[in-house]
Design an enzyme around this catalytic site. Structure first.
Site, PDB file in Angstrom:
ATOM      1  N   LYS A 196     -42.254 -32.833  -7.634  1.00  5.60           N
ATOM      2  CA  LYS A 196     -42.570 -31.862  -7.004  1.00  5.60           C
ATOM      3  C   LYS A 196     -42.645 -30.675  -7.566  1.00  5.60           C
ATOM      4  CE  LYS A 196     -41.076 -29.136  -2.828  1.00  5.60           C
ATOM      5  NZ  LYS A 196     -40.446 -28.784  -1.583  1.00  5.60           N
ATOM      6  N   LYS A 249     -46.495 -33.807  -5.474  1.00  3.39           N
ATOM      7  CA  LYS A 249     -46.826 -32.485  -4.648  1.00  3.39           C
ATOM      8  C   LYS A 249     -46.829 -31.560  -5.290  1.00  3.39           C
ATOM      9  CE  LYS A 249     -44.518 -30.246  -1.111  1.00  3.39           C
ATOM     10  NZ  LYS A 249     -43.457 -29.912  -0.150  1.00  3.39           N
TER      11      LYS A 249
HETATM   12  C1  PBG Z   1     -39.245 -27.662   1.546  1.00  3.80           C
HETATM   13  C2  PBG Z   1     -40.812 -27.781   1.685  1.00  3.80           C
HETATM   14  C3  PBG Z   1     -41.854 -27.234   1.352  1.00  3.80           C
HETATM   15  C4  PBG Z   1     -42.737 -28.004   1.413  1.00  3.80           C
HETATM   16  C5  PBG Z   1     -42.244 -29.105   2.029  1.00  3.80           C
HETATM   17  N1  PBG Z   1     -40.995 -29.154   2.143  1.00  3.80           N
HETATM   18  C6  PBG Z   1     -41.847 -25.950   0.629  1.00  3.80           C
HETATM   19  C7  PBG Z   1     -41.123 -25.314  -0.365  1.00  3.80           C
HETATM   20  O1  PBG Z   1     -40.559 -26.381  -1.126  1.00  3.80           O
HETATM   21  O2  PBG Z   1     -40.913 -24.331  -0.789  1.00  3.80           O
HETATM   22  C8  PBG Z   1     -44.334 -27.581   1.056  1.00  3.80           C
HETATM   23  C9  PBG Z   1     -45.411 -28.096   2.128  1.00  3.80           C
HETATM   24  C10 PBG Z   1     -46.568 -27.352   2.001  1.00  3.80           C
HETATM   25  O3  PBG Z   1     -46.858 -26.455   1.443  1.00  3.80           O
HETATM   26  O4  PBG Z   1     -47.367 -27.828   2.893  1.00  3.80           O
HETATM   27  N2  PBG Z   1     -38.305 -28.011   1.051  1.00  3.80           N
END
Ligand code: PBG
Ligand code: ZN
Length: 328
Positions: A196, A249
């Site tokens: 991520k 992701k």
């Molecule tokens: C939070 C989380 C995020 C997303 C999923 N879980 C945002 C982040 O890490 O700031 C992003 C999902 C998206 O942008 O569709 N842990």
């Protein structure tokens, strides 16, 4: 004469034979949902046109036609009032948490639907960060202990997948151990947000989930966007700690990471998250006449599948189910 290619693509069936392994079916899609505590409410998300935050009573009617079209899985995010946020994410798994309340209902309403819960602390903490802070920064031990507790509690109410998105070091090991200790090991699958990246594409989501960091950013725990070695180490670490499934992701800017992850771990189901910013980008481009949404969307799906994704997490799932229905 192997340099003649048109002979292989002059018929629709011939063309589809060239795409083996890239088929899109409902079970290749996972649908993210934002749940709120106002049971009868539906709130449009400004930054993501077409996406709603929803209360429990609206959920059933929203999902019924999608399940009829073959929807296979959902990914649940909870949103609570700011008055319920604190320093340790008490309401991540309290009885007032909308995900904790929704899971048993969903299991009952849709017995064949696979229920995944995002596991993180940021939507439930005052500071909006994914871990718990101690002296001099993130307190890793407390953070992963709390995340494991939350994951187990989602499992206890019936979640079949827990998906930690926090990126704290060693949370996969902590969660897996806690699931085993709670005798949930044969009922709960652990989907790691393994690679991520710290991404600008999460902007619209933070608006939707009201989970923006109150100070600083997430670059001390999410991956630098240019990194590949570190991403592969993160994936390897999560495999070693007991992840059942892996995720990359965001999606489109990270297709190389997707391919590398599939090549390195071909025996693990691989997910890709087409995130909120990708949704907004495609939506607005189509809205402004740059292209036709449905065909571009299918092209992005093919791209994810070709790069190695087994399942695509996308806000476009309802539209995709409609497209797949029309193709029948
Ligand atoms: C939070 C989380 C995020 C997303 C999923 N879980 C945002 C982040 O890490 O700031 C992003 C999902 C998206 O942008 O569709 N842990
Ligand atoms: Zn988070």
């Amino acid at each position: 004469m192997a340099n003649k290619l048109h002979s292989g693509i002059h018929h629709a069936t011939l063309r589809s034979l060239q795409e083996c392994g890239c088929e899109i079916t409902p079970h290749n899609l996972m649908y993210p949902l934002f749940l709120i505590n106002q049971d009868d409410a539906v709130e449009p998300v400004g930054s993501m046109p077409g996406i709603m935050r929803m209360g429990l009573n609206k959920l059933r009617a929203h999902l019924t036609p999608l399940v009829a079209k073959g929807l296979g899985s959902v990914l649940l995010f909870g949103i609570v009032d700011s008055s319920m946020k604190d320093d340790v994410a008490t309401h991540a798994d309290s009885e007032k948490n909308p995900v904790m309340r929704a899971v048993p209902q969903l299991r009952q309403w849709f017995p064949d639907l696979l229920i995944a819960c995002d596991v993180c602390l940021c939507p439930y903490k005052k500071d909006g960060h994914c871990g718990i802070f101690g002296e001099g920064g993130i307190d890793n031990k407390r953070s992963i202990a709390r995340l494991a507790e939350v994951a187990v509690n989602y499992g206890r109410v019936g979640a079949q997948i827990v998906a930690p998105s926090d990126m704290m070091d060693n949370r996969i090991g902590a969660i897996k151990q806690a699931l085993v200790a709670a005798n949930l090991e044969n009922r709960v699958s652990l989907l790691s947000y393994a690679a991520k990246f710290a991404s600008n594409f999460y902007g619209p989501f933070r608006d939707a989930a009201q989970s923006k960091p109150a100070f600083g950013d997430r670059r001390c725990y999410q991956l630098p966007s240019g990194s590949k070695g570190l991403a592969m180490r993160a994936v390897q670490r999560d495999v070693q700690e007991g992840a059942d499934m892996l995720m990359v992701k965001p999606g489109m800017p990270y297709l190389d990471i997707l391919r590398a992850t599939k090549d390195t771990y071909p025996h693990y189901p691989l997910f890709v998250y087409q995130v909120s910013g990708e949704y907004a980008m495609l939506y607005h481009a189509a809205q402004n006449g740059a292209f036709e949404l449905k065909s571009v969307l299918m092209e992005t799906m093919k791209g994810f599948r070709r790069a190695g994704a087994d399942c695509i997490i996308t806000y476009f799932t309802p539209l995709l189910l409609e497209i797949l229905e029309d193709l029948k």
